[in-house]
Structure formats: C-alpha cells, structure tokens
Design a protein around this motif. Structure first.
Motif, PDB file in Angstrom:
ATOM      1  N   CYS A 160       0.833  -1.207   0.000  1.00 49.95           N
ATOM      2  CA  CYS A 160       0.000   0.000   0.000  1.00 49.95           C
ATOM      3  C   CYS A 160       0.866   1.255   0.000  1.00 49.95           C
ATOM      4  CB  CYS A 160      -0.930   0.005   1.215  1.00 49.95           C
ATOM      5  SG  CYS A 160      -2.093  -1.386   1.220  1.00 49.95           S
ATOM      6  N   LYS A 161       0.501   2.205  -0.850  1.00 50.66           N
ATOM      7  CA  LYS A 161       1.311   3.413  -1.008  1.00 50.66           C
ATOM      8  C   LYS A 161       0.983   4.499   0.005  1.00 50.66           C
ATOM      9  CE  LYS A 161       2.162   2.757  -5.943  1.00 50.66           C
ATOM     10  NZ  LYS A 161       2.094   3.352  -7.296  1.00 50.66           N
ATOM     11  N   ASP A 162      -0.239   4.455   0.546  1.00 52.80           N
ATOM     12  CA  ASP A 162      -0.647   5.504   1.479  1.00 52.80           C
ATOM     13  C   ASP A 162      -1.745   4.964   2.401  1.00 52.80           C
ATOM     14  OD1 ASP A 162      -3.036   5.563  -0.083  1.00 52.80           O
ATOM     15  OD2 ASP A 162      -2.116   7.031  -1.426  1.00 52.80           O
ATOM     16  N   GLU A 163      -2.179   5.812   3.314  1.00 50.79           N
ATOM     17  CA  GLU A 163      -3.185   5.401   4.296  1.00 50.79           C
ATOM     18  C   GLU A 163      -4.509   5.046   3.640  1.00 50.79           C
ATOM     19  OE1 GLU A 163      -2.917   4.956   7.710  1.00 50.79           O
ATOM     20  OE2 GLU A 163      -0.799   5.054   7.191  1.00 50.79           O
ATOM     21  N   GLU A 169      -7.287  -1.823   1.386  1.00 51.43           N
ATOM     22  CA  GLU A 169      -6.736  -3.177   1.413  1.00 51.43           C
ATOM     23  C   GLU A 169      -7.195  -3.932   2.653  1.00 51.43           C
ATOM     24  OE1 GLU A 169      -4.784  -6.262  -0.446  1.00 51.43           O
ATOM     25  OE2 GLU A 169      -5.241  -4.249  -1.211  1.00 51.43           O
ATOM     26  N   LEU A 170      -7.279  -3.246   3.786  1.00 50.13           N
ATOM     27  CA  LEU A 170      -7.758  -3.886   5.011  1.00 50.13           C
ATOM     28  C   LEU A 170      -9.238  -4.244   4.898  1.00 50.13           C
ATOM     29  CD1 LEU A 170      -5.933  -1.772   7.749  1.00 50.13           C
ATOM     30  CD2 LEU A 170      -5.451  -4.139   7.089  1.00 50.13           C
ATOM     31  N   PRO A 187       3.047  -8.158   2.530  1.00 48.41           N
ATOM     32  CA  PRO A 187       4.248  -7.866   1.740  1.00 48.41           C
ATOM     33  C   PRO A 187       5.488  -7.856   2.636  1.00 48.41           C
ATOM     34  CG  PRO A 187       2.483  -6.312   1.251  1.00 48.41           C
ATOM     35  CD  PRO A 187       2.067  -7.064   2.473  1.00 48.41           C
ATOM     36  N   PRO A 188       6.690  -7.793   2.041  1.00 50.37           N
ATOM     37  CA  PRO A 188       7.921  -7.812   2.837  1.00 50.37           C
ATOM     38  C   PRO A 188       8.010  -6.671   3.846  1.00 50.37           C
ATOM     39  CG  PRO A 188       8.419  -8.294   0.555  1.00 50.37           C
ATOM     40  CD  PRO A 188       6.974  -7.897   0.600  1.00 50.37           C
ATOM     41  N   GLU A 229       9.821   1.496  -4.886  1.00 48.06           N
ATOM     42  CA  GLU A 229       8.741   1.113  -3.981  1.00 48.06           C
ATOM     43  C   GLU A 229       9.003   1.730  -2.604  1.00 48.06           C
ATOM     44  OE1 GLU A 229       7.795  -3.109  -3.940  1.00 48.06           O
ATOM     45  OE2 GLU A 229       8.826  -3.353  -5.851  1.00 48.06           O
ATOM     46  N   PRO A 230       8.969   3.054  -2.520  1.00 55.78           N
ATOM     47  CA  PRO A 230       9.292   3.703  -1.238  1.00 55.78           C
ATOM     48  C   PRO A 230       8.394   3.254  -0.091  1.00 55.78           C
ATOM     49  CG  PRO A 230       8.243   5.238  -2.767  1.00 55.78           C
ATOM     50  CD  PRO A 230       8.588   4.026  -3.554  1.00 55.78           C
TER      51      PRO A 230
END
Length: 290
Positions: A160-163, A169-170, A187-188, A229-230
C-alpha cells in the motif's frame, strides 16, 4: 504438527518460499528443500510468479509432499477460468496438498510470455467463495461433488502506497476472511516500527498475520526497492549498513535473519522470500535462531 494445527494453536510458524524450475530438472529445487526440512513448517510454492512460465505450483507441491515436506500453493485467477481452477483445487486435495494461498496474479505484461492473455474469470473473493463451495460439496454450477475437499486457505495483502490504499486493502482483507481465508500473508517487512503500527490496525481482521521477509541480495537491490517502492520501507540507514559491510552478502543474510527473529514478538509467523537464493535459507534461519 501440521502448519494448520500450529496456526490454530497460536504457535509461531515459519514458511519458506521456493519457485519451481523452468524445466523438468528438479534436482536443485529438491536439494534446497531438503536443506530446510524440519526447520520450517511448510514450503510455499508460487505458481508462475512474476508472470514467468515455470513448472506448475501443484507439480512442485507434490514433489515436496513426496519428500515429506508440507507444501502451500498459490492459486489465482490470471491464467485459469473457474472450471480449471476448481479442477486443479480438487486435484490438489486428492494429491495430498491441503494448504492454499489465494493471491493476485502479477500483470502478464511483466512476464516472459507477452502474447499470453489473462483470464481473470473470478476475483480473489470469488475464488475464496469457490473454494468454500467445493468444501461444501458442490461446484460453482451447483452440481454435487463425489467427496468434498478440505483446505487450510490463506490470502495475501498488497503493498500500500498511502493510508487511503491501506484502508481499502484492510477492508478487502476483511471480505477475504469472511469468504474463508484463515490466515493473511503481508508484503515484505523492512521497517519493524512501521509494521508494528500496521499490525495494530490489522488485529481486527480475525485471522493470524504472517509477514514476509525478503532477502536483499545487494546494495543495488536495496536501492532499487527504495527508489521504486518507497512504501516498502527500505531506509537509507539499511542501505548504508549493507554498503559498509566487509561481506555484503552475509550482511544481507544477517538483516533478513534479524527481521525474522524480531517478528516472532509481533506476529504469528513469517514467510521468507529469497528469489533464487534458496540455498541461503539455512543461514537466514541460523541468524534468526530458528
């Protein structure tokens, strides 16, 4: 004790991921598996991960089963329609494979068969519902089965890129659990503080969380993830640590081992991903004290 029983008892589970060969020479695949037999609870076998054509996950899982190693296979909707998926899932049960992870298949354009056409006849929730339907003794057309399978089914979270995307996703993960997922793979993890914050939000999902640990193989690999992928959380401090190490490969293994060990206090398991460096799994387990 089986992977499923350890999950149900609340024990920490260790999963190692191993891709099948691109061909029929299984010697290295099985040799790497035998090195960790008895040290992991199960081996996850992806199905044509990253869109690369390989031996099927079901074939690889059966080979693991023959070695006395419990296997978990990926199932997804990119390459098969609902009929083929149901047939493969029934075959998995008949062949002794009872652990499944429903995942989202990567874009076929990133793979090695660019002319292949994705199917996506079902989505992830639809596939979980299909598995539940089979367990109930019928197929998706409503026809009665001659013997019903049982599975230990999990699902996966996307990066996920942001909140806002995490909230979505949750919510999707909640629907997956309602559809039958009994554990959730993340994810990792590279930033333990960030993961601790995430786990607080994910506790309400009602299923064990199994974070992933990804073996960084070099400074270049760490830099690539940090740049592209920051949201993964690879920090400059972590990159500097690898760069300054006298033995960079061993330092990467130590980092993976340290994260794995730390996750024992935060989650109910771990999935270790080495992407071609499966021969280094024993060293990671050593560093993690497992």
């Amino acid at each position: 004790m089986s992977f499923e029983k350890r999950l149900l008892s609340g024990e920490f589970v260790v999963l190692a991921e191993m891709n099948t060969p691109k061909g029929v020479d299984t010697s290295q695949f099985l040799s790497n598996a035998r090195r960790i037999k008895g040290r992991v609870d199960a081996v996850i076998v992806p199905d044509m991960d990253n869109g690369i054509m390989r031996m099927s996950a079901l074939g690889g899982a059966v080979l693991m089963h023959q070695q006395g190693i419990e296997a978990v296979i990926h199932v997804y909707c990119r390459d098969r329609n609902r009929m083929a998926l149901q047939g493969d899932i029934l075959a998995a049960h008949a062949l002794g494979i009872q652990n499944l992870i429903v995942v989202h298949g990567e874009d076929i354009l990133n793979g090695d068969h660019h002319d292949a056409r994705p199917v996506d006849d079902l989505d992830e929730v639809g596939l979980l519902n299909a598995i539940r339907c089979l367990e109930g003794g019928a197929d998706l057309a409503g026809s009665e089965l001659s013997g019903a399978p049982t599975f230990n089914v999990g699902c996966a979270l996307a990066q996920c890129k942001d909140e806002k995307s995490l909230d979505c996703e949750l919510e999707l993960a909640k629907r997956k659990v309602e559809a039958g997922a009994k554990f959730i793979v993340t994810p990792p993890v590279f930033d333990l503080a960030r993961f601790e914050s995430f786990i607080d939000r994910a506790k309400g999902l009602g299923a064990p969380i199994i974070p992933s640990v990804y073996l960084l193989k070099s400074v270049g690999a760490a830099r690539y993830i940090a740049t592209n992928e920051p949201e993964a959380g690879v920090s400059e401090e972590l990159i500097r640590r690898i760069r300054k190490a006298s033995d960079r490969e061993m330092e990467c293994i130590r980092i993976a081992g340290e994260i794995t060990g730390a996750l024992r206090e935060l989650a109910q398991g771990v999935r270790i991903i080495t992407l071609g460096w499966e021969h280094r799994l024993p060293a990671i387990l050593d560093c993690a004290g497992l």
